[in-house]
Write a protein that holds these residues in place. Structure first.
Motif, PDB file in Angstrom:
ATOM      1  N   SER A  89       0.843  -1.209   0.000  1.00 36.71           N
ATOM      2  CA  SER A  89       0.000   0.000   0.000  1.00 36.71           C
ATOM      3  C   SER A  89       0.878   1.259   0.000  1.00 36.71           C
ATOM      4  N   ARG A  94       1.901   1.962  -5.145  1.00 36.10           N
ATOM      5  CA  ARG A  94       0.646   2.245  -5.855  1.00 36.10           C
ATOM      6  C   ARG A  94       0.910   3.029  -7.147  1.00 36.10           C
ATOM      7  N   HIS A  98      -0.011   1.741 -10.825  1.00 33.44           N
ATOM      8  CA  HIS A  98      -0.924   2.493 -11.707  1.00 33.44           C
ATOM      9  C   HIS A  98      -0.318   2.590 -13.099  1.00 33.44           C
TER      10      HIS A  98
END
Ligand SMILES: CC(=O)c1nc(NC(=O)[C@H]2CNCCN2)sc1-c1cc(O)cc(O)c1
Length: 130
Positions: A89, A94, A98
């Protein structure tokens, strides 16, 4: 024979064009060069088959790919490796995930929109005949 070499030359031109467009996209900057193992010593403990956009170009020039499918398998390693190395996390994880997902979708969209299925069939027939 000559016609086969013409087909494979056209395949290489298509694959170089796709790869160069990906390498110019700022979202994919992290994927343009091999991960520096000195900087990221644990990388090879997680990622068994490193791949990046510059290595894809070298592979194209070395005539490694006889079909688009073979190229896509290596191109998929780029984003798959990034998802594997960035599972947490953590904001950086992240961020990279993405961009990995954007790379996955962009490769598929280009191939769907720009690859003629009859051309890929001819490449697959050449591969099977070898
Ligand atoms: C491409 C890739 O998978 C990659 N992942 C990273 N993850 C991290 O830094 C996360 C890992 N979890 C803990 C918090 N940091 S940095 C990075 C990278 C970025 C570049 O600009 C060049 C390059 O060679 C590699």
């Amino acid at each position: 024979e000559e016609q086969e070499e013409d087909v494979l030359r056209e395949l290489r031109l298509f694959l170089r064009n796709v790869t160069e467009r990906l390498a110019l996209d700022r979202r994919f900057k992290a994927f343009t060069k091999p991960v520096d193992i000195e900087e990221v010593p644990d990388y090879l403990m997680v990622v068994k088959r490193p791949m990046d956009l510059s290595t894809l170009l070298t592979n194209i020039d070395e005539q490694k790919y006889v079909t688009v499918g073979e190229f896509v398998s290596d191109a998929d390693l780029v984003w798959q490796n990034a998802l594997e190395y960035n599972p947490d996390s953590d904001p950086m994880d992240r961020h990279i995930r993405h961009r990995a997902c954007a790379l996955k979708d962009t490769v598929r969209a280009i191939i769907r929109d720009e690859l003629d299925e009859d051309f890929e069939r001819v490449c697959e027939d050449i591969k099977e005949s070898r």
